[in-house]
Design an enzyme around this catalytic site. Structure first.
Site, short mmCIF file in Angstrom:
data_model
loop_
_atom_site.label_atom_id
_atom_site.label_comp_id
_atom_site.label_asym_id
_atom_site.label_seq_id
_atom_site.Cartn_x
_atom_site.Cartn_y
_atom_site.Cartn_z
N GLU A 100 0.92 -1.34 -0.09
CA GLU A 100 0.02 0.11 0.07
C GLU A 100 0.96 1.36 -0.11
OE1 GLU A 100 -2.94 0.94 -1.18
OE2 GLU A 100 -3.25 -1.24 -0.50
C1 LIG Z 1 2.20 -9.85 0.38
C2 LIG Z 1 1.98 -8.69 -0.39
C3 LIG Z 1 0.79 -8.37 -1.00
C4 LIG Z 1 0.46 -7.33 -1.98
N1 LIG Z 1 -0.73 -6.95 -2.27
C5 LIG Z 1 -0.75 -6.01 -3.22
C6 LIG Z 1 -2.20 -5.93 -3.78
O1 LIG Z 1 -3.07 -6.51 -3.35
N2 LIG Z 1 -2.25 -5.17 -5.12
C7 LIG Z 1 -1.14 -4.57 -5.66
O2 LIG Z 1 -1.25 -3.93 -6.80
N3 LIG Z 1 0.08 -4.80 -4.88
C8 LIG Z 1 0.27 -5.55 -3.98
N4 LIG Z 1 1.71 -5.59 -3.38
C9 LIG Z 1 2.74 -5.07 -3.83
C10 LIG Z 1 3.14 -3.78 -3.00
O3 LIG Z 1 2.20 -2.62 -2.92
C11 LIG Z 1 4.46 -3.23 -3.62
O4 LIG Z 1 5.46 -4.37 -3.24
C12 LIG Z 1 5.01 -2.18 -2.82
O5 LIG Z 1 4.19 -1.04 -3.23
C13 LIG Z 1 6.53 -1.53 -3.44
O6 LIG Z 1 6.79 -2.14 -4.83
P1 LIG Z 1 7.90 -2.80 -5.14
O7 LIG Z 1 7.92 -3.94 -4.42
O8 LIG Z 1 7.98 -2.87 -6.61
O9 LIG Z 1 9.22 -1.92 -4.53
P2 LIG Z 1 9.84 -0.91 -5.28
O10 LIG Z 1 9.08 0.05 -5.70
O11 LIG Z 1 11.00 -1.54 -6.15
O12 LIG Z 1 10.70 -0.28 -4.12
C14 LIG Z 1 12.01 -0.59 -3.61
C15 LIG Z 1 12.45 0.31 -2.41
O13 LIG Z 1 12.84 1.49 -3.33
C16 LIG Z 1 11.99 2.56 -2.55
N5 LIG Z 1 11.66 3.28 -3.42
C17 LIG Z 1 11.13 3.23 -4.78
N6 LIG Z 1 10.61 4.39 -5.50
C18 LIG Z 1 11.01 5.38 -4.57
C19 LIG Z 1 11.20 6.89 -4.69
N7 LIG Z 1 10.69 7.44 -5.72
N8 LIG Z 1 11.69 7.56 -3.48
C20 LIG Z 1 12.47 6.98 -2.49
N9 LIG Z 1 12.31 5.51 -2.31
C21 LIG Z 1 11.60 4.76 -3.31
C22 LIG Z 1 10.78 1.79 -1.81
O14 LIG Z 1 10.42 2.67 -0.76
C23 LIG Z 1 11.47 0.60 -1.37
O15 LIG Z 1 12.08 0.77 -0.07
C24 LIG Z 1 1.74 -6.65 -2.59
C25 LIG Z 1 2.96 -7.02 -2.16
C26 LIG Z 1 3.36 -7.90 -1.36
C27 LIG Z 1 4.59 -8.33 -0.88
#
Ligand SMILES: Cc1cc2nc3c(=O)[nH]c(=O)nc-3n(C[C@H](O)[C@H](O)[C@H](O)COP(=O)(O)OP(=O)(O)OC[C@H]3O[C@@H](n4cnc5c(N)ncnc54)[C@H](O)[C@@H]3O)c2cc1C
Length: 596
Positions: free
Chosen positions: A440
């Protein structure tokens, strides 16, 4: 073994004495919300959570979800529990009566959510997501979509999801590739792959309604070219029953650290039929309705985990016999004293208690504003409530989930080695609560939302929605001798917050990296001050109760002690945060990428 009994006394305190729902019956749409009704709902929900959801928490974690032939099977007992949950009306609680809901206020709903997340976080996700999807459809979908989908979602026979994430696009949704092709009949064909979709496929409901972000053929690049679509697993028949299978399938489920009974799915959309929700290319706006609702709910997940861990830790600390009290044996008849006599164990228990009760109080303040924003007859009051909620949403999400995980971890520490092994269930709270800091919008992204969007919005108008009532609360207590121990540290921390707010606003204008470098500490500082305001308010209420005739003076005396603990042992962290924030970005940003 895990223990959980809903903290009804404290919830009643928040509702009736702290945020004062006594005036709700005078507000149009909330006429029937009396304290007695609130009590009855809390009691019923607490019973359901302890008797039905809690027993499935550890078994659900052990068994997890299984994908077989494209169908996800939830752990044993989940299907029956979900059916009982929906039949008892819990899925309909906070939805509007016109769609079959009970129209109850968020102040009560958020406490009920806390209970289900405390008893069984994996379970709580399924109805939580459905309610978020319901809200996005209510606010943005066509009348026809509302008529077709909302009643079933409200009664709980159909559930909802949010499909944003793709393998190459998490935080940066501007990168998303899922496509939507317009059809002659006004529908769209959706094609693409989503990952990490909570409740994307399961056996709890007869249909699953996906809210999917995708791009139209003429979409501009980036987030300004994203639209929102409603894509059901089964296309509804004319009579409203689930009909033909749509082109959406679950191609895999994730094996993960926690919330194992919540199905986290890889979803394939293969020319699946969908309908536009809201306007073309304005999908992020529509999805934000769901995301904001979910962000507050995810914050509540953190609070639920913290409460469950606290209850376990208290029970264990009273029965585990190790060592003797430094003040002399407290239980000489026993081979050793219970560990609750030791100052370090008290430190842990008081920290957990102050976190849990403080977050519940702050959550109550935000929930009251959600209710006012929706129901209050005065437009100015509605606007102020909306400003306050917008400001506090990233704080509730990130602060409550950070503290939820920290509190669960402290709970494990109270158990010593017995917390690390599986038998007592404490390690499950640590594993389960960890995800709430990530999904989220990660907590880092919440902090950026606070400094980048909420802080400068309308020339600081959102900030005033907090600063003005907070200052009024402090000013009103400044001459009260009984509160001086609490007001002094709070005034100091509040001053630090004001100073940092002004500095970040100034520096951030010149150099956005300065604001980015301060964001996480600033959010924590803001959160600590907000909790401090709630503890001050709590202390005022407690003194007033003790001055009058109250049935349970021990409850209020404990509030005063916990308020003192918060102000003297936790809030001083604010000074360290102020120093870190003011130090600026240089130590963080100077090293060359190659030096890492
Ligand atoms: C168990 C689980 C359930 C989930 N459920 C859903 C769901 O129902 N629907 C859905 O759509 N998604 C869902 N997600 C996805 C979740 O919302 C994402 O994993 C999350 O938003 C982060 O995206 P990412 O994993 O690609 O990390 P990334 O975006 O790759 O981020 C990696 C790191 O970089 C940091 N970062 C990235 N961009 C920036 C920036 N611009 N400035 C500063 N820091 C930054 C982040 O804070 C993080 O620490 C789920 C994930 C899990 C693991």
């Amino acid at each position: 073994m895990q223990v959980y009994n809903a903290p009804i006394r404290d919830m009643r305190f928040v509702l009736q004495e702290l945020i004062g729902i006594g005036d709700y019956p005078e507000i149009p749409g909330l006429e029937e919300v009396t304290p007695d009704l609130a009590d009855a709902i809390l009691e019923e929900s607490g019973k359901f959570c302890t008797e039905v959801l809690l027993p499935l928490n550890a078994t659900g974690d052990e068994e997890g979800c299984v994908l077989e032939n494209g169908v996800v099977r939830t752990p044993k007992g989940f299907k029956e529990a979900y059916k009982a949950f929906a039949e008892s009306g819990w899925t309909a609680m906070a939805s509007a009566p016109e769609w079959g809901g009970q129209g109850l206020p968020e102040s009560i709903n958020k406490l009920v959510e806390e209970m289900s997340c405390a008893a069984n976080l994996s379970f709580g996700l399924y109805p939580g997501l459905t309610h978020g999807a319901y809200q996005a459809i209510v606010d943005h979908a066509s009348e026809e979509l509302k008529q077709t989908y909302l009643p079933k979602m409200v009664e709980g026979t159909w559930s909802g999801t949010m499909c944003l994430t793709e393998a190459h696009c998490g935080t940066d949704l501007g990168l998303l590739r899922t496509r939507a092709e317009p059809q002659d009949d006004g529908s769209y064909k959706i094609t693409g792959s989503k990952i990490f979709i909570s409740a994307g496929e399961h056996d709890l409901t007869e249909n699953i309604i996906h809210l999917v972000l995708a791009r139209l053929p003429d979409a501009p690049k980036g987030v300004k070219g994203i639209s929102l679509f409603l894509v059901p697993k089964f296309l509804p028949n004319a009579d409203g029953t689930p009909g033909q299978r749509n082109g959406v399938t679950c191609s895999g489920i994730e094996h993960k650290m926690g919330i194992k009974a919540s199905a986290t799915c890889q979803m394939s959309f293969d020319e699946a039929t969908g309908w536009l929700v809201g306007e073309p290319h304005k999908g992020m706006r529509a999805m934000f309705t769901m995301m904001n609702s979910e962000r507050l709910s995810v914050g509540i997940q953190g609070l639920g985990a913290a409460e469950a861990a606290y209850q376990g830790a208290v029970a264990y600390a009273k029965e585990r016999l190790q060592g003797r009290s430094l003040a002399g044996a407290k239980h000489p008849d026993k081979p050793a004293d219970p560990i609750i006599v030791h100052p370090d164990v008290r430190r842990m228990l008081m920290t957990m208690r102050a976190n849990v009760e403080g977050c519940r109080a702050l959550g109550g303040w935000v929930a009251r504003n959600l209710d006012m924003m929706k129901h209050h007859p005065d437009p100015e009051t509605r606007k102020e409530a909306e400003d306050f909620t917008a400001l506090m949403t990233p704080i509730v999400k990130a602060l409550f989930t950070d503290l939820g995980f920290e509190t669960a971890s402290i709970g494990m520490q109270v158990y010593g080695g017995h917390g690390f092994i599986r038998d007592h269930g404490m390690e499950q709270y640590v594993r389960d609560s960890r995800i709430s800091m990530i999904y989220e919008g990660t907590n880092g992204v919440q902090a950026l939302d606070l400094v980048g969007r909420k802080m400068p919005a309308h020339m600081g108008r959102y900030l005033r929605a907090f600063f003005h009532p907070a200052l009024a609360e402090i000013d009103a207590a400044i001459d009260d001798d009984r509160l001086s121990d609490l007001v002094q540290p709070l005034s100091k921390a509040f001053g630090g917050l004001q100073l940092c707010t002004a500095e970040i606003a100034q520096k951030g204008l010149r150099d956005p990296e300065e604001a980015g470098a301060a964001a996480t500490e600033y959010l924590r500082l803001f959160g600590l001050v907000a909790l401090g305001v709630m503890w001050l308010r709590t202390a005022k209420v407690a003194h007033a109760a003790l001055d009058g005739e109250c049935d349970d003076p021990e409850f209020y005396k404990a509030k005063l002690v916990t308020a003192q603990f918060y102000m003297t042992r936790i809030l001083p962290q604010a000074a360290g945060l102020v120093a870190a924030i003011r130090s600026g970005k240089s130590a963080m940003m100077t090293l060359d990428e190659m030096a890492f």
